[in-house]
Design a protein around this motif. Structure first.
Motif, PDB file in Angstrom:
ATOM      1  N   ILE A   1      37.795  50.701  44.946  1.00 30.05           N
ATOM      2  CA  ILE A   1      36.556  50.659  44.160  1.00 30.05           C
ATOM      3  C   ILE A   1      36.857  50.240  42.720  1.00 30.05           C
ATOM      4  O   ILE A   1      36.116  49.448  42.128  1.00 30.05           O
ATOM      5  N   ASN A   2      37.956  50.736  42.148  1.00 24.11           N
ATOM      6  CA  ASN A   2      38.346  50.294  40.803  1.00 24.11           C
ATOM      7  C   ASN A   2      38.614  48.798  40.770  1.00 24.11           C
ATOM      8  O   ASN A   2      38.265  48.124  39.796  1.00 24.11           O
ATOM      9  N   LEU A   3      39.248  48.265  41.824  1.00 25.06           N
ATOM     10  CA  LEU A   3      39.469  46.823  41.905  1.00 25.06           C
ATOM     11  C   LEU A   3      38.127  46.081  41.940  1.00 25.06           C
ATOM     12  O   LEU A   3      37.973  45.045  41.295  1.00 25.06           O
ATOM     13  N   ALA A   4      37.158  46.625  42.650  1.00 26.64           N
ATOM     14  CA  ALA A   4      35.832  46.001  42.694  1.00 26.64           C
ATOM     15  C   ALA A   4      35.188  45.978  41.313  1.00 26.64           C
ATOM     16  O   ALA A   4      34.560  44.994  40.926  1.00 26.64           O
ATOM     17  N   HIS A   5      35.365  47.041  40.544  1.00 24.25           N
ATOM     18  CA  HIS A   5      34.857  47.069  39.167  1.00 24.25           C
ATOM     19  C   HIS A   5      35.569  46.040  38.299  1.00 24.25           C
ATOM     20  O   HIS A   5      34.932  45.332  37.505  1.00 24.25           O
ATOM     21  N   LYS A   6      36.889  45.938  38.459  1.00 25.71           N
ATOM     22  CA  LYS A   6      37.657  44.933  37.707  1.00 25.71           C
ATOM     23  C   LYS A   6      37.175  43.536  38.081  1.00 25.71           C
ATOM     24  O   LYS A   6      37.018  42.673  37.211  1.00 25.71           O
ATOM     25  N   ALA A   7      36.931  43.312  39.364  1.00 28.92           N
ATOM     26  CA  ALA A   7      36.453  42.010  39.829  1.00 28.92           C
ATOM     27  C   ALA A   7      35.106  41.680  39.189  1.00 28.92           C
ATOM     28  O   ALA A   7      34.860  40.539  38.781  1.00 28.92           O
ATOM     29  N   ASN A   8      34.243  42.679  39.085  1.00 32.47           N
ATOM     30  CA  ASN A   8      32.949  42.478  38.450  1.00 32.47           C
ATOM     31  C   ASN A   8      33.130  42.093  36.987  1.00 32.47           C
ATOM     32  O   ASN A   8      32.510  41.153  36.499  1.00 32.47           O
ATOM     33  N   ASP A   9      34.008  42.810  36.290  1.00 32.42           N
ATOM     34  CA  ASP A   9      34.260  42.529  34.870  1.00 32.42           C
ATOM     35  C   ASP A   9      34.891  41.163  34.656  1.00 32.42           C
ATOM     36  O   ASP A   9      34.556  40.454  33.707  1.00 32.42           O
ATOM     37  N   LYS A  10      35.835  40.794  35.531  1.00 29.22           N
ATOM     38  CA  LYS A  10      36.605  39.548  35.368  1.00 29.22           C
ATOM     39  C   LYS A  10      36.012  38.377  36.151  1.00 29.22           C
ATOM     40  O   LYS A  10      36.586  37.292  36.172  1.00 29.22           O
ATOM     41  N   GLN A  11      34.886  38.623  36.825  1.00 28.62           N
ATOM     42  CA  GLN A  11      34.163  37.562  37.541  1.00 28.62           C
ATOM     43  C   GLN A  11      34.957  36.938  38.684  1.00 28.62           C
ATOM     44  O   GLN A  11      35.067  35.720  38.802  1.00 28.62           O
ATOM     45  N   PHE A  12      35.541  37.795  39.550  1.00 25.17           N
ATOM     46  CA  PHE A  12      36.127  37.267  40.777  1.00 25.17           C
ATOM     47  C   PHE A  12      35.633  38.076  41.968  1.00 25.17           C
ATOM     48  O   PHE A  12      35.142  39.191  41.819  1.00 25.17           O
ATOM     49  N   GLU A  13      35.713  37.480  43.135  1.00 20.50           N
ATOM     50  CA  GLU A  13      35.236  38.087  44.373  1.00 20.50           C
ATOM     51  C   GLU A  13      36.381  38.837  45.048  1.00 20.50           C
ATOM     52  O   GLU A  13      37.527  38.408  44.994  1.00 20.50           O
TER      53      GLU A  13
END
Length: 109
Positions: A66-78
């Motif tokens: 879930i933290n990776l998903a948040h990072k992905a949201n912040d950094k704009q990657f899927e």
């Protein structure tokens, strides 16, 4: 649990990579996963997490996803999750991980 975790990173293209997880992703074996996430390069557009060799995941491991998903949201990657066995998929579904990830991806658009 305390079993070993191995994370292998492969780069499919300039802007896509895969983290293949083997073993146990739990409270005592988080460091290889954290290092794998840290190795995601700036400009990456898609990260695939391959769970096909995952034997066990606990709440700490799920939190890391879930933290990776948040990072992905912040950094704009899927982030794409593949290779889950039925038990892991059921746990992710029951906890709502897929819904959280979908919500974050919509938010990031």
């Amino acid at each position: 649990m305390g079993e070993d975790l191995m994370v292998r990173k492969s780069k499919e293209s300039r802007d896509e990579c895969t983290l293949k997880i083997s073993g146990y992703l739990d409270y005592s074996s988080m460091e290889p996963f954290i290092q794998g996430v840290r190795s995601i390069e700036e400009g990456t557009k898609k990260v695939t997490i391959n769970f096909s060799e995952l034997e066990f995941i606990d709440s700490t491991g799920i939190g890391a996803i879930i933290n990776l998903a948040h990072k992905a949201n912040d950094k704009q990657f899927e982030v794409e999750l593949v290779g889950m066995n039925p038990e892991v998929r059921e746990v992710f579904d029951t906890i709502g991980v897929f819904e959280i990830m979908a919500s974050l991806q919509k938010e990031g658009m």
